[in-house]
Motif scaffolding. Structure first.
Motif, mmCIF file in Angstrom:
data_model
loop_
_atom_site.group_PDB
_atom_site.id
_atom_site.type_symbol
_atom_site.label_atom_id
_atom_site.label_comp_id
_atom_site.label_asym_id
_atom_site.label_seq_id
_atom_site.Cartn_x
_atom_site.Cartn_y
_atom_site.Cartn_z
ATOM 1 N N PHE A 1 0.849 -1.193 0.000
ATOM 2 C CA PHE A 1 0.000 0.000 0.000
ATOM 3 C C PHE A 1 0.882 1.240 0.000
ATOM 4 O O PHE A 1 2.082 1.185 0.296
ATOM 5 N N ASP A 2 0.290 2.366 -0.352
ATOM 6 C CA ASP A 2 0.970 3.657 -0.268
ATOM 7 C C ASP A 2 1.006 4.092 1.190
ATOM 8 O O ASP A 2 -0.030 4.111 1.877
ATOM 9 N N MET A 3 2.200 4.458 1.654
ATOM 10 C CA MET A 3 2.366 4.827 3.056
ATOM 11 C C MET A 3 1.888 6.265 3.277
ATOM 12 O O MET A 3 2.407 7.201 2.652
ATOM 13 N N PRO A 4 0.880 6.467 4.098
ATOM 14 C CA PRO A 4 0.371 7.835 4.307
ATOM 15 C C PRO A 4 1.356 8.673 5.119
ATOM 16 O O PRO A 4 2.097 8.168 5.961
ATOM 17 N N THR B 1 6.261 3.361 -0.258
ATOM 18 C CA THR B 1 5.417 2.172 -0.309
ATOM 19 C C THR B 1 5.561 1.386 0.976
ATOM 20 O O THR B 1 6.685 1.150 1.458
ATOM 21 N N GLY B 2 4.440 0.983 1.522
ATOM 22 C CA GLY B 2 4.425 0.161 2.722
ATOM 23 C C GLY B 2 3.974 -1.253 2.398
ATOM 24 O O GLY B 2 3.336 -1.514 1.376
ATOM 25 N N ARG B 3 4.300 -2.167 3.277
ATOM 26 C CA ARG B 3 3.915 -3.555 3.088
ATOM 27 C C ARG B 3 3.703 -4.195 4.443
ATOM 28 O O ARG B 3 4.534 -4.044 5.349
ATOM 29 N N ARG C 1 11.104 4.218 0.629
ATOM 30 C CA ARG C 1 10.849 5.415 -0.183
ATOM 31 C C ARG C 1 12.081 5.699 -1.024
ATOM 32 O O ARG C 1 13.198 5.769 -0.523
ATOM 33 N N ASP C 2 11.856 5.851 -2.341
ATOM 34 C CA ASP C 2 12.933 6.137 -3.298
ATOM 35 C C ASP C 2 12.877 7.594 -3.712
ATOM 36 O O ASP C 2 11.793 8.208 -3.803
ATOM 37 N N ILE D 1 15.498 5.072 1.395
ATOM 38 C CA ILE D 1 15.536 4.789 2.827
ATOM 39 C C ILE D 1 14.344 3.900 3.137
ATOM 40 O O ILE D 1 13.339 3.868 2.411
ATOM 41 N N GLY D 2 14.469 3.139 4.207
ATOM 42 C CA GLY D 2 13.376 2.253 4.559
ATOM 43 C C GLY D 2 13.603 1.604 5.892
ATOM 44 O O GLY D 2 14.625 1.807 6.564
ATOM 45 N N GLY D 3 12.645 0.823 6.275
ATOM 46 C CA GLY D 3 12.736 0.133 7.549
ATOM 47 C C GLY D 3 11.841 -1.085 7.559
ATOM 48 O O GLY D 3 10.944 -1.248 6.712
#
Length: 725
Positions: free
Chosen positions: A378-381, A386-388, A420-421, A432-434
């Motif tokens: 999903f799109d991360m608000p 992008t979130g998963r 996020r790119d 970056i991401g987590g």
């Protein structure tokens, strides 16, 4: 009426006049009861075209010279037609070509037809059904719209040429009846011949015509010769129970005392397919034992977009499937309910694993497994990107666990991932991401002393930089060089947990830049680490491309997560070197190798596939060092090869092997020769294989012969005159 010169104007005028007179004389079938006058006129509609046309009395019409007659889906071409309106009969002189739709063509010398070309007698005829089966007969009598009787018949699907008028196979018969409704051919006094020599006499023979794809009857037999069964014969019998279900029974007899019967039942539903089958046998391999197996397969669409599938198999003993060439030495049975959408996947699955290899003890293996999975992207608000979210539940059990393995393990895992790119100055791609991972284990009693419940948190943070550099040459080729640096932090805490799903982690170009290189959820990668890599890709204007990737993993400290022999062990992983080439000519080459710090080769895999018009090659080489943690006590090295070569338009040679380089022995060797023309398909094969279930060698010889051109079994070979065999 005198013959007029054949000028284009004259011919067109005469054809138009013939058409009008043909309609006026009422060519066609009699008026059917219950039709109105207008309907009767429409049913009687016919067209007659000719170079010359004249009346011989009030009821007699004569047409000659390039005569063509049309009625419904029938078309007749002849030299001369005499039509009697009073009787509805037509005297036809050939050469005659009668075409009915797209499936039947009749060539003849003369004929007497009536009722719109549908009934009557045809002399010296050749019938071609569906452009496959040819039937030559002295006479062809059309008794009704359903039945056609042919006398003194020769039937074959082989092309007959002037220099070689003996077909590869033929059926001679005193009488043949073609049932167009049931699409069957009934032969009386049939003599089956091959290469001009008599093979069998069959008083009554029924075969489907080429347009029928499913019909009850015997299928092509299969002959075999092997060290287990001796000379064997399989004679499948197909039973078309209805339009949506069928049954195939295959008895198998071998000269070494083998008596077996295979059964397969298939049924089509509006929402899926079902297949049930099995085998029962008595043989000399296991004296005095009744052996067998059952299986079930299904695939169904169920409400709300889900798919229900199952694949179940159960043999009576370890070597049955290998003895009867029915499967692999490791079996997986499953029942799966699944739904896959653009950004979502849901799956519930029950599995059973069973090994047929001699060295494996099924009671010690985690062979009963249940899984549930929910995976959504999903799109991360708020923060973008992008979130998963991924939720997984899994449980497995052993019937007789070993000292170090628990009897039962249940696990629930939850992962929340974000990435996020962005594009940075100078064309650098940044990301970056987590990931926040949680696992909860419930562990059954074990001698090793695992805690009954364990919860594990694994937070991870990631930063990545990519710098794609693109260059185009004067010749039109383009080069892309991309260095990549990825830094990942995860907490260092390790846990003492059972590991059944992540015992064979890999390092390749597909997982070099990932949070976790463990395949299952029993283990998670920990610690501060840098994933480093460089790739070079070349795109050539001639249609080929190549890619080279090199990379490794550098860790802050070794946490002992991987076995010492693993390429991922230590503070620095092995070097990864991968390359691939794809050409427009059908050549595909891929290579992946791992090197230690001192550049000793630890693992290697090379695969080449090349498909061309007249040959095909598929070969691979694999080498991997021993690793007791992965249940591999010695080094493994293997070379496989499968190739085919078209010798000419009809013959194809095949060869294949699987060679165990570490043991210096062949695990499989096969040689085959295939032949196919427009009416015959033949495959011969000799195979020698080292058994994984009995540790013994077996040799098989197989011969399959398919008669083409009947029963919806066409050939892919173009028909043309040739010497064939």
């Amino acid at each position: 009426m005198g013959r007029a010169p054949r000028t284009p104007w004259r011919r067109g005028f005469v054809r138009a006049l013939a058409c009008a007179l043909g309609l006026g004389l009422g060519l066609g079938a009699p008026v059917l009861p219950g039709l109105t006058s207008a309907q009767a006129q429409e049913a009687d509609f016919a067209t007659l075209l000719a170079d010359q046309l004249y009346l011989d009395g009030p009821n007699r019409l004569i047409a000659q010279g390039n005569v063509e007659a049309f009625f419904e889906n029938a078309r007749l071409s002849a030299a001369r037609i005499v039509y009697d309106r009073a009787t509805g009969a037509m005297q036809i002189e050939g050469p005659i070509v009668l075409t009915e739709g797209t499936r039947a063509v009749i060539l003849a010398d003369s004929a007497e037809l009536r009722e719109g070309l549908r009934l009557g007698l045809i002399r010296s005829a050749r019938v071609v059904l569906d452009q496959q089966l040819q039937i030559a007969a002295n006479t062809v009598e059309r008794r009704s719209e359903r039945f056609t009787e042919m006398n003194n018949v020769v039937a074959s699907a082989c092309e007959i040429c002037p220099e070689r008028n003996t077909p590869l196979w033929e059926v001679r018969a005193d009488r043949v009846v073609h049932d167009t409704q049931e699409r069957q051919l009934y032969f009386e006094g049939a003599r089956f011949r091959m290469f001009g020599l008599p093979v069998a006499y069959i008083p009554r023979l029924r075969i489907p015509d080429p347009s029928l794809e499913r019909a009850t009857g015997f299928l092509s037999p299969r002959f075999s010769l092997d060290s287990d069964h001796g000379v064997g014969l399989r004679a499948p019998y197909f039973i078309a129970l209805s339009a949506d279900k069928d049954l195939t029974l295959t008895p198998f007899l071998g000269t070494k005392g083998t008596y077996a019967l295979e059964a397969r039942y298939r049924q089509a539903f509006s929402n899926g397919l079902l297949e049930l089958g099995g085998l029962i046998a008595r043989d000399s391999i296991r004296q005095g034992e009744l052996r067998g197996m059952v299986y079930a397969k299904g695939d169904f669409a169920v409400p709300r977009g889900y798919t229900l599938s199952f694949n179940l198999i159960q043999p009576s003993d370890r070597s049955l499937l290998e003895d009867y060439d029915r499967g692999e030495p490791r079996l997986t049975s499953d029942i799966t309910l699944e739904r896959v959408r653009r950004d979502e996947r849901i799956r519930v699955q029950a599995l059973q694993f069973r090994s047929l290899r001699l060295g494996d003890v099924n009671a010690n293996l985690p062979n009963s497994v249940g899984q549930g999975l929910y995976d959504r992207r999903f799109d991360m608000p708020g923060v973008g990107g992008t979130g998963r979210i991924r939720l997984e539940a899994e449980g497995y059990s052993r019937r007789s666990p070993l000292a170090a393995d628990p009897k039962r393990v249940a696990r629930f895992s939850a992962d929340l991932t974000w990435r996020r790119d962005t594009i940075l100055p100078g064309g650098v791609l940044g990301a970056i991401g987590g990931n926040l991972g949680f696992d909860h284990f419930r562990i059954g009693a074990a001698a090793s002393g695992f805690a009954p419940t364990v919860s594990r948190w694994r937070p991870s943070l990631m930063a990545e930089l990519r710098w794609p550099l693109v260059r185009a040459t004067a010749g039109g080729a383009s080069h892309v060089i991309e260095p990549v640096a990825q830094l990942i932090w995860s907490n260092d805490r390790t846990y003492v947990l059972p590991n059944a799903t992540s015992r064979m982690p890999e390092l390749d170009e597909g997982n070099l830049f990932t949070f976790d290189r463990f395949a299952g959820g029993d283990a998670r990668e920990a610690g501060l680490r840098a994933n480093l890599g460089l790739s070079w890709t070349r795109y050539d204007p001639n249609g080929w491309s190549s890619t080279v990737t090199v990379g490794r993993i550098v860790r802050d400290r070794d946490l002992g997560q991987f076995s010492p022999a693993s390429p991922l062990a230590g503070k620095q992983s092995d070097w990864l070197l991968a390359a691939s080439v794809d050409t427009a000519a059908g050549l595909s080459l891929s290579s992946r190798s791992l090197f230690s710090e001192d550049f000793n080769l630890t693992r290697s895999a090379i695969e080449l596939d090349w498909t061309a018009a007249d040959f095909g090659i598929s070969t691979s080489y694999m080498r991997i060092e021993a690793d007791p943690f992965e249940n591999r006590a010695v080094d493994a090295s293997e070379w496989t090869f499968d190739g085919s070569r078209a010798l000419d338009e009809y013959w194809t040679a095949r060869v294949g092997w699987r060679y165990d380089i570490a043991s210096r022995r062949a695990a499989r060797t096969s040689v085959g020769l295939d032949y196919e023309n427009e009416c015959l398909r033949m495959a011969m094969m000799i195979e020698r294989e080292y058994s994984a279930t009995t540790n013994s060698n077996s040799t098989r010889f197989g011969l399959n012969i398919d008669i083409l051109g009947i029963g919806g079994n066409p050939s892919i070979t173009r028909k043309r005159c040739s010497d064939g065999l």
